[in-house]
Write a protein that holds these residues in place. Structure first.
Motif, PDB file in Angstrom:
ATOM      1  N   PRO A   1       0.667  -1.005  -0.014  1.00 19.94           N
ATOM      2  CA  PRO A   1       0.045   0.079  -0.037  1.00 19.94           C
ATOM      3  C   PRO A   1       0.918   1.276  -0.049  1.00 19.94           C
ATOM      4  N   PHE A   2       0.410   2.216  -0.759  1.00 17.43           N
ATOM      5  CA  PHE A   2       1.018   3.560  -0.794  1.00 17.43           C
ATOM      6  C   PHE A   2       1.636   4.359   0.632  1.00 17.43           C
ATOM      7  N   ASN A   3       2.823   4.581   0.663  1.00 13.88           N
ATOM      8  CA  ASN A   3       3.346   5.199   1.801  1.00 13.88           C
ATOM      9  C   ASN A   3       3.055   4.758   3.083  1.00 13.88           C
ATOM     10  N   LEU A   4       2.938   3.403   3.312  1.00 13.15           N
ATOM     11  CA  LEU A   4       2.710   3.045   4.663  1.00 13.15           C
ATOM     12  C   LEU A   4       4.022   2.313   5.054  1.00 13.15           C
ATOM     13  N   PRO A   5       4.453   2.503   6.632  1.00 11.13           N
ATOM     14  CA  PRO A   5       5.802   2.173   6.838  1.00 11.13           C
ATOM     15  C   PRO A   5       5.655   0.736   7.116  1.00 11.13           C
ATOM     16  N   VAL A   6       5.742  -0.269   6.223  1.00 10.30           N
ATOM     17  CA  VAL A   6       6.102  -1.610   6.054  1.00 10.30           C
ATOM     18  C   VAL A   6       7.269  -2.148   5.552  1.00 10.30           C
ATOM     19  N   GLY A   7       7.996  -2.560   6.161  1.00  7.97           N
ATOM     20  CA  GLY A   7       9.209  -3.183   5.660  1.00  7.97           C
ATOM     21  C   GLY A   7      10.185  -1.884   5.466  1.00  7.97           C
ATOM     22  N   ALA A   8      11.514  -2.252   5.354  1.00  7.36           N
ATOM     23  CA  ALA A   8      12.843  -1.357   5.277  1.00  7.36           C
ATOM     24  C   ALA A   8      12.805  -0.815   3.880  1.00  7.36           C
ATOM     25  N   TYR A   9      11.803  -0.384   3.206  1.00  2.83           N
ATOM     26  CA  TYR A   9      11.922   0.257   2.019  1.00  2.83           C
ATOM     27  C   TYR A   9      11.864   1.613   1.879  1.00  2.83           C
TER      28      TYR A   9
ATOM     29  N   PHE B   1      -2.291 -15.554   0.678  1.00  2.00           N
ATOM     30  CA  PHE B   1      -2.133 -14.696  -0.530  1.00  2.00           C
ATOM     31  C   PHE B   1      -2.397 -13.191  -0.417  1.00  2.00           C
ATOM     32  N   TYR B   2      -2.816 -12.882   0.597  1.00  2.06           N
ATOM     33  CA  TYR B   2      -3.076 -11.488   1.006  1.00  2.06           C
ATOM     34  C   TYR B   2      -2.727 -11.046   2.483  1.00  2.06           C
ATOM     35  N   PHE B   3      -2.648  -9.859   2.598  1.00  2.00           N
ATOM     36  CA  PHE B   3      -2.577  -9.508   4.093  1.00  2.00           C
ATOM     37  C   PHE B   3      -2.937  -7.739   4.287  1.00  2.00           C
ATOM     38  N   SER B   4      -3.725  -7.724   5.348  1.00  2.00           N
ATOM     39  CA  SER B   4      -4.225  -6.130   5.622  1.00  2.00           C
ATOM     40  C   SER B   4      -3.631  -5.607   6.676  1.00  2.00           C
ATOM     41  N   SER B   5      -2.704  -5.972   7.413  1.00  2.00           N
ATOM     42  CA  SER B   5      -1.999  -5.332   8.234  1.00  2.00           C
ATOM     43  C   SER B   5      -0.601  -6.002   8.579  1.00  2.00           C
ATOM     44  N   TYR B   6       0.266  -5.088   9.222  1.00  3.40           N
ATOM     45  CA  TYR B   6       1.581  -5.836   9.557  1.00  3.40           C
ATOM     46  C   TYR B   6       2.259  -4.775  10.485  1.00  3.40           C
ATOM     47  N   PRO B   7       3.148  -5.391  11.304  1.00  3.81           N
ATOM     48  CA  PRO B   7       4.157  -4.498  12.326  1.00  3.81           C
ATOM     49  C   PRO B   7       4.846  -3.378  11.551  1.00  3.81           C
ATOM     50  N   GLN B   8       4.661  -2.363  12.395  1.00  3.37           N
ATOM     51  CA  GLN B   8       5.452  -1.074  11.683  1.00  3.37           C
ATOM     52  C   GLN B   8       6.883  -1.165  11.743  1.00  3.37           C
ATOM     53  N   TYR B   9       7.401  -0.957  10.770  1.00  4.54           N
ATOM     54  CA  TYR B   9       8.736  -0.945  10.593  1.00  4.54           C
ATOM     55  C   TYR B   9       9.445  -0.054  11.475  1.00  4.54           C
ATOM     56  N   GLY B  10      10.498  -0.368  12.289  1.00  3.55           N
ATOM     57  CA  GLY B  10      11.113   0.336  13.181  1.00  3.55           C
ATOM     58  C   GLY B  10      10.582   0.333  14.782  1.00  3.55           C
ATOM     59  N   ASP B  11       9.348  -0.013  14.760  1.00  2.00           N
ATOM     60  CA  ASP B  11       8.548  -0.130  15.948  1.00  2.00           C
ATOM     61  C   ASP B  11       7.550  -1.140  16.021  1.00  2.00           C
ATOM     62  N   PRO B  12       8.056  -2.463  15.955  1.00  2.00           N
ATOM     63  CA  PRO B  12       6.907  -3.546  15.831  1.00  2.00           C
ATOM     64  C   PRO B  12       5.977  -3.651  16.773  1.00  2.00           C
ATOM     65  N   SER B  13       6.092  -3.054  17.946  1.00  2.00           N
ATOM     66  CA  SER B  13       4.918  -2.985  18.729  1.00  2.00           C
ATOM     67  C   SER B  13       3.692  -2.436  18.462  1.00  2.00           C
ATOM     68  N   LYS B  14       3.955  -1.525  17.360  1.00  2.00           N
ATOM     69  CA  LYS B  14       2.671  -0.835  16.585  1.00  2.00           C
ATOM     70  C   LYS B  14       2.287  -1.891  15.313  1.00  2.00           C
ATOM     71  N   THR B  15       1.013  -1.776  14.876  1.00  2.00           N
ATOM     72  CA  THR B  15       0.636  -2.492  13.897  1.00  2.00           C
ATOM     73  C   THR B  15       0.056  -1.587  12.903  1.00  2.00           C
ATOM     74  N   VAL B  16       0.359  -1.557  11.461  1.00  2.00           N
ATOM     75  CA  VAL B  16       0.009  -0.766  10.444  1.00  2.00           C
ATOM     76  C   VAL B  16      -1.175  -1.355   9.796  1.00  2.00           C
ATOM     77  N   VAL B  17      -2.408  -0.834   9.963  1.00  2.00           N
ATOM     78  CA  VAL B  17      -3.518  -1.116   9.226  1.00  2.00           C
ATOM     79  C   VAL B  17      -3.660  -0.695   8.045  1.00  2.00           C
ATOM     80  N   PHE B  18      -3.696  -1.460   6.872  1.00  2.00           N
ATOM     81  CA  PHE B  18      -3.492  -0.993   5.481  1.00  2.00           C
ATOM     82  C   PHE B  18      -5.174  -0.255   5.170  1.00  2.00           C
ATOM     83  N   GLY B  19      -6.257  -0.743   5.259  1.00  2.00           N
ATOM     84  CA  GLY B  19      -7.483  -0.183   4.639  1.00  2.00           C
ATOM     85  C   GLY B  19      -7.738  -1.029   3.507  1.00  2.00           C
TER      86      GLY B  19
END
Length: 497
Positions: A293-301, A330-348
């Motif tokens: 997803p656009f501009n979400l902090p998922v992974g070291a990219y 095959f899909y996912f809708s959330s992932y631990p935030q890169y740099g702070d895995p205690s937080k979860t990034v929800v994609f929408g």
């Protein structure tokens, strides 16, 4: 991280990229600008190196830029089940059926495919005369026949009638400014090339990234299935598709985890028949970045492009309890935030976990995930569909589709009519081969689209997709790139473009 697409002349006269390495295969690039035919094709090692170089043209399909444009994405956007959350105007224009012949993606695929073809033509001309090990010579020629067929197969499906060049081109060649050849002639060459590869002594399977007999037969089965449908409608090729796909099935096995489709440990193994090879330090890609997803902090990219995101309606079209639609399959809708895995990034949205490269996401953001061109479930579903067209649902056809469904934790199919079984196979292709550049080509050959809102199939040019867009008839083909027409007045544009 920015990924550039290279530009090339329409027909290269000489190869400019040569590859070396054993494990690296065709990954390593070297400028060989002093190359000439008279001082090059003299040994088996030179023949091997030259064929390695042909493989590098495969990278055209995953080349990308900072706006999230890439051929593998453009092909998928044409199928209508993808949104683009990024900033690409060209991607948005494809989705909304307002693109045109100056879209750079159309030009990139055309030009770079002919780079591979021109180098294959040179190899097929020069290698037979080399004094070298005959077994290796046959194998290299088999790989080259496959690769030329592979590029032409994409060209003829995407553009229809295309120039058919089978000899090296020089400044004095009549084919320097060629006319378009009938698609039937192009398919004849593709089939002939693949039949030549069948008898070249290739191994049944290959775990190094090179062409195998399994890859040859899977591609040939696909060609037969395609030519049995529109626009060729050679229905006698259904039987050939079934027989050829059957040759593939004993040499490969389904993975027991979907994670293995996109990790480094299982490259070129199990059900993976033919992949494009990547390796950190040699050749990398932005597949994960393009599909997050656009501009979400998922992974070291450094960038998250959001260029290819499944529609919610397509995601919801999976059957209840289908494992493939469960989180991080095959899909996912959330992932631990890169740099702070205690937080979860929800994609929408539901992003493509099947292209999420955990190694680079948790590492330094440099992705060397392989791209899969051919895998076992495609051969299994070709066999099931083609067999059904010839004989109706058979036990053997049910076996193949039900193996795929069993892995997805779905009940087996049984007791279907020929028409019902055909529809079930088409749906399975959409769900199992999702976002692998198969759906658009299925639309072309069947003239049907998957209406996910109603879980039915409808006429491609009268049925709106889940985004409210109805496919224009001209979209059965890509336009001939305008730059090519401007350069060569013998080329005529496709209808509607």
């Amino acid at each position: 991280m920015k990924h550039h697409i290279n530009k090339y002349p329409v027909f290269l006269l000489l190869l400019s990229v040569i590859c070396f390495g054993s494990c690296k295969k065709y990954l390593d690039e070297k400028d060989n600008s002093n190359f000439v035919k008279t001082n090059y094709f003299t040994s088996g090692s030179q023949a091997q190196t030259f064929v390695n170089g042909i493989y590098t043209s495969l990278y055209l399909f995953q080349n990308g830029d900072a706006y999230g444009e890439s051929p593998f994405i453009t092909i998928e956007l044409f199928a209508g089940h993808t949104t683009s959350l990024g900033q690409s105007v060209n991607n948005s224009n494809v989705i909304n059926q307002r693109t045109d012949a100056v879209n750079p993606g159309f030009e990139d695929v055309w030009q770079n495919s002919y780079v591979g073809i021109s180098n294959a033509n040179l190899a097929l001309q020069q290698i037979p005369a080399i004094s070298m090990d005959e077994t290796l010579k046959k194998k290299l020629l088999g790989e080259t026949h496959f690769l030329r067929a592979f590029f032409y197969y994409h060209l003829v499906r995407l553009y229809g009638d295309v120039p058919l060049i089978t000899e090296p081109v020089t400044v004095n060649s009549a084919t320097l400014y060629p006319e378009r050849s009938a698609a039937a002639s192009v398919y004849d060459l593709i089939i002939s090339d693949l039949q030549a590869a069948q008898t070249s002594g290739l191994p049944a399977a290959d775990q190094t990234g090179r062409v195998s007999l399994g890859a040859v037969n899977t591609l040939l089965a696909s060609v037969y299935l395609t030519t049995a449908g529109y626009p060729m409608q050679k229905t006698e090729n259904y039987a050939k598709a079934a027989a050829t796909a059957a040759l593939v099935l004993p040499s490969y096995t389904l993975f027991d985890k979907y994670d293995y489709l996109h990790d480094n440990a299982h490259k070129n193994q199990g059900e993976l028949i033919f992949q494009n090879q990547y390796l950190v330090g040699v050749r990398t890609n932005a597949i994960s970045q393009l599909t997050l997803p656009f501009n979400l902090p998922v992974g070291a990219y450094g960038d998250h492009y959001g260029a290819m995101v499944p529609t919610n309606a397509f995601f919801n079209s999976y059957e209840a309890n289908d494992l493939r639609a469960q989180e991080r399959q095959f899909y996912f809708s959330s992932y631990p935030q890169y740099g702070d895995p205690s937080k979860t990034v929800v994609f929408g949205v539901h992003a493509l976990y099947k292209y999420f490269h955990v190694e680079s996401a948790l590492g330094n953001g440099i992705c060397d995930e392989n791209w899969t061109f051919l895998r076992l479930p495609e051969a299994m579903l070709i066999y099931a569909e083609a067999t059904n067209e010839v004989n109706g649902p058979t036990d053997a056809a049910y076996t193949q589709i039900n193996l795929i469904r069993a892995r997805a934790k779905l009940p087996p199919l049984a007791g279907l009519s020929k028409d019902q079984f055909r529809t079930a196979i088409w749906k399975e292709r959409y769900h199992e081969l999702a976002y692998e550049n198969k759906a658009y080509f299925d639309i072309q050959r069947t003239h049907q689209i998957y209406n996910v809102l109603n879980n039915t199939f409808g006429d491609a040019t009268t049925t709106a997709n889940e985004q409210g867009v109805t496919m224009k008839a001209q979209y059965y083909l890509w336009p001939v790139p305008q730059r090519e027409i401007n350069t060569n007045n013998k080329l005529k544009q496709n209808p509607g473009w």
